[in-house]
Enzyme design. Sequence first.
Site, PDB file in Angstrom:
ATOM      1  N   ASN A  91       0.723  -1.315  -0.030  1.00 48.04           N
ATOM      2  CA  ASN A  91      -0.068  -0.112  -0.048  1.00 48.04           C
ATOM      3  C   ASN A  91       1.047   1.206   0.126  1.00 48.04           C
ATOM      4  O   ASN A  91       0.510   2.298  -0.351  1.00 48.04           O
ATOM      5  CB  ASN A  91      -0.933   0.210   1.222  1.00 48.04           C
ATOM      6  CG  ASN A  91      -1.663   1.339   1.533  1.00 48.04           C
ATOM      7  OD1 ASN A  91      -2.571   1.739   0.537  1.00 48.04           O
ATOM      8  ND2 ASN A  91      -1.018   2.117   2.540  1.00 48.04           N
ATOM      9  N   TYR A 155       2.777  10.419 -10.986  1.00 48.72           N
ATOM     10  CA  TYR A 155       1.975   9.505 -10.092  1.00 48.72           C
ATOM     11  C   TYR A 155       1.376   8.431 -11.067  1.00 48.72           C
ATOM     12  O   TYR A 155       1.369   7.168 -10.633  1.00 48.72           O
ATOM     13  CB  TYR A 155       0.991  10.397  -9.419  1.00 48.72           C
ATOM     14  CG  TYR A 155       0.373   9.558  -8.478  1.00 48.72           C
ATOM     15  CD1 TYR A 155       0.848   9.300  -7.215  1.00 48.72           C
ATOM     16  CD2 TYR A 155      -1.197   9.238  -8.798  1.00 48.72           C
ATOM     17  CE1 TYR A 155       0.049   8.162  -6.215  1.00 48.72           C
ATOM     18  CE2 TYR A 155      -1.885   8.484  -7.853  1.00 48.72           C
ATOM     19  CZ  TYR A 155      -1.317   8.109  -6.536  1.00 48.72           C
ATOM     20  OH  TYR A 155      -2.110   7.344  -5.591  1.00 48.72           O
ATOM     21  N   THR A 190      -8.530  11.674   2.600  1.00 54.24           N
ATOM     22  CA  THR A 190      -7.214  11.090   3.481  1.00 54.24           C
ATOM     23  C   THR A 190      -6.387  12.593   3.331  1.00 54.24           C
ATOM     24  O   THR A 190      -6.482  13.425   2.564  1.00 54.24           O
ATOM     25  CB  THR A 190      -6.525   9.944   2.816  1.00 54.24           C
ATOM     26  OG1 THR A 190      -5.980  10.523   1.437  1.00 54.24           O
ATOM     27  CG2 THR A 190      -7.319   8.504   2.774  1.00 54.24           C
TER      28      THR A 190
END
Length: 296
Positions: A91, A155, A190
């Site tokens: 993760n 990314y 988040t």
Amino acid sequence: MLERTPAHVRPGTRVLVTGAARGIGAALATQLASHGARVAFTGIEPDALEAAASAADSPSYALDVSDRDAVDEVVDRVAADFGGLDVVVANAGIARQLPMTGGDPSVMERMLEVNTLGAYYTARAAARHVAHPGGYLLMTSSLAAAVHLPLLGAYSASKAAVEAVGDTLRIELRPDGARVGVAYFAELDTEMTSRGFDTGAAHALLGSRGTLSGLGSLPQAVDRIERAIARRSRTVCAPPWVRPVVPLRHLAQRAVELRGFPNLREALEVARSEDAPWTTPQSDGRPSARHGEHAR
């Protein structure tokens, strides 16, 4: 009578989660522990990692996933401490804006080190431990692997590579009875998301919207991940609308391109000069795999 499809992990399931100091990793590891799994929290932020693990009454292990030797050592140690591993969740990941022209190439390099090589190192070390019937490896990719947006090229590239690693491992581990899943997430509520979109370039690009698609619920996403682990699913998507987008990625990409970004030129100029932070703080030195063992 049809057997009820499990939604929770079985008590006693031995799990290792990378990037478990905060965000998705911490929330997932905590929930799995609350349902009776034996969970190893791993990450690079000692204080946050220890706090998360301690709250879940679980061990923590300092780990920088971009350090291959450390990954091998920690994964093997957790397997020895737990008497084996059933589930590993790769993760750990970081993000930072980067214009493809005029941007700092070290951002791309670090993104590939952590997101791509880190996931590969984790999977490589974990494979020998989960290569058994019932074993499961979950690779955290992103919707960004399928749909590519301005300022997110580094990314997207790193997460597309994670998807490729996961798809390949799924085939290679099948003879041993293990299964491999790939997770695709859009923007979840988040710290990683809030930090990533709180930059001058992002504000210029998105205006008052703040995010590209709105924030998805973290608890709902964690429920979906746990269900995928329990079922050893091929894919897991969150929020739910992500699921049809992944196989229709070429249409989605074309839609994004046709939609356009009116303030793109301004956003790129801002990004080329802006010292934007990493979404996860990066230390100057790598934490030793020998520190943080069994921290409570």
